[in-house]
Design a protein around this motif. Structure first.
Motif, mmCIF file in Angstrom:
data_model
loop_
_atom_site.group_PDB
_atom_site.id
_atom_site.type_symbol
_atom_site.label_atom_id
_atom_site.label_comp_id
_atom_site.label_asym_id
_atom_site.label_seq_id
_atom_site.Cartn_x
_atom_site.Cartn_y
_atom_site.Cartn_z
ATOM 1 N N THR A 178 0.837 -1.289 0.009
ATOM 2 C CA THR A 178 0.047 0.027 0.004
ATOM 3 C C THR A 178 0.592 1.287 0.051
ATOM 4 O O THR A 178 2.066 1.356 0.496
ATOM 5 N N VAL A 179 0.572 2.224 -0.578
ATOM 6 C CA VAL A 179 0.931 3.573 -0.659
ATOM 7 C C VAL A 179 -0.103 4.650 -0.512
ATOM 8 O O VAL A 179 -1.261 4.284 -0.834
ATOM 9 N N LYS A 180 0.084 5.692 -0.110
ATOM 10 C CA LYS A 180 -0.762 6.522 0.071
ATOM 11 C C LYS A 180 -1.008 7.467 -1.126
ATOM 12 O O LYS A 180 -0.125 7.785 -2.011
ATOM 13 N N PRO A 181 -2.225 8.249 -1.393
ATOM 14 C CA PRO A 181 -2.086 8.825 -2.600
ATOM 15 C C PRO A 181 -1.273 10.163 -2.571
ATOM 16 O O PRO A 181 -1.021 10.951 -1.669
ATOM 17 N N GLY A 182 -0.759 10.417 -3.876
ATOM 18 C CA GLY A 182 0.452 11.295 -4.098
ATOM 19 C C GLY A 182 1.668 11.064 -3.569
ATOM 20 O O GLY A 182 2.478 11.926 -3.397
ATOM 21 N N ALA A 183 1.790 10.022 -2.810
ATOM 22 C CA ALA A 183 3.080 9.775 -2.107
ATOM 23 C C ALA A 183 4.209 9.712 -3.140
ATOM 24 O O ALA A 183 3.986 9.011 -4.200
#
Length: 373
Positions: free
Chosen positions: A38-43
């Motif tokens: 998983t990654v955060k939006p815009g990361a």
């Protein structure tokens, strides 16, 4: 151009601060060691991919729901594939790592999409893309589906405790011994591969059934090609990227369709125009959807309970003409039992009402009288 230059400068300036780092390797048997993260939006993301295998691989990250479209587009590159690293020119491809030879490493640095979703990653080297894939989940909460119910990873990895990034020893994951079998992971029928098969178009689908039965369904022409008893298929040559390779059947073919085309609508002698529409899983069995002269047909193929043949269930819900099923009765050691209709020489004739739902049971003489159970 200025935007992309400034974005690249921003990534370089930030260095490792606030960057999500992901490391992917290859497990034996055409599998990424990590099949989801998983990654955060815009990361800001740095993905390092090392080919820890004895064959070549690439890595593409696609838009949500576009993995199979990209895999099929890569196959259509044919002789142009090697020069293009089997990366099709498609807006569905977001980022990519070119073909890596064994022990090579390459990194990607990118900004995660702002839109939450499941973004697949896949190897599109010929024959790999149908089994070698994973998913990058983008969301602010860092959530992923329960592993055993995750539809975006290979089915056999849904019980794999080594699947998730950051929750185990990656070196141990890479060193894990995979089953020494004809497949890259443990399999329980029914299951299928989109793969190159002999005597079929490039859109062949090989399906493994219980009772040691298997069949080849050709999506290119919308028909059952042949069925066999024994093992399933050996895909070694395909997975190693051998040119013009096909899957090797493990077992003995007991049925082969030798008709010009089995199903006819209206005129029993006219070959219909077919169009493949896909399939859905019915209790894990694929039900194929296609059209004959624009009329929807659904075909579900099951094993006979005694393992001596196949049960074919057809649905033509909008049938408005007679439907005919052609069989090579004089040429095949197979008997047919139909739930509806009447046989007229070598063709089963069904009125529109009967054609809306009917079943054909195909029993093989060689299997009935075989000493092998």
């Amino acid at each position: 151009m200025l935007f992309f230059f400034l974005q690249a400068m921003q990534l370089m300036a930030q260095g490792n601060d606030g960057v999500t780092e992901v490391t992917l390797k290859v497990m034996p048997g055409l599998q990424f060691d990590v099949v989801r993260f998983t990654v955060k939006p815009g990361a800001l993301v740095k993905l390092s991919f090392t080919n820890t295998d004895d064959m070549s691989h690439n890595l593409l990250i696609t838009k949500p729901g576009k993995r199979l479209a990209v895999v099929n587009a890569a196959l259509q590159l044919e002789e142009k594939g090697p020069a293009m690293n089997y990366i099709p020119k498609s807006s569905d491809v977001l980022w990519s790592v070119p073909i890596l030879s064994p022990e090579q490493t390459k990194s990607l640095s990118f900004k995660a999409p702002l839109q939450a979703g499941a973004y697949p990653y896949v190897c599109t080297y010929p024959g790999h893309g149908f089994v070698m894939y994973g998913v990058m989940y983008v969301n602010a909460e860092g959530k992923m589906p329960e592993l055993k119910n995750d539809p975006n990873i290979p089915p056999a990895r849904q019980e794999d405790k080594l699947a998730d990034a950051g929750k185990h020893d990656m070196h141990h994951a890479h060193q894990q011994e995979m089953p020494k079998a004809d497949h890259p992971y443990a399999t329980v029928p029914p299951y299928l591969y989109r793969i190159f098969m002999e005597d079929a178009s490039p859109a062949a689908i090989a399906v493994s059934l219980p009772q040691n039965l298997s069949y080849c369904w050709d999506a290119g022409v919308c028909r059952l090609r042949y069925a066999w008893k024994g093992g399933f298929v050996d895909n070694t040559a395909l997975w190693k990227g051998h040119a013009d390779a096909t899957a090797k059947i493990i077992g003995t073919i007991f049925y082969r369709d030798k008709t010009t085309y089995p199903l006819r609508v209206g005129d029993p002698d006219a070959i219909p125009v077919t169009e493949y529409k896909g399939y859905r899983l019915v209790e894990k069995y694929p039900e194929f959807h296609y059209t004959l002269n624009g009329i929807d047909v659904y075909e579900l193929i099951l094993p006979k309970e005694d393992g001596k043949g196949l049960v074919r269930k057809f649905r033509i819900p909008d049938a408005n003409k007679e439907v005919w099923f052609a069989a090579n009765l004089h040429d095949e050691a197979v008997t047919y039992e139909a739930s509806a209709g009447n046989w007229d020489h070598e063709k089963l004739r069904l009125n529109p009402q009967q054609a809306r739902e009917f079943t054909l049971i195909m029993t093989s003489y060689p299997l009935v009288y075989s000493r092998k159970k």
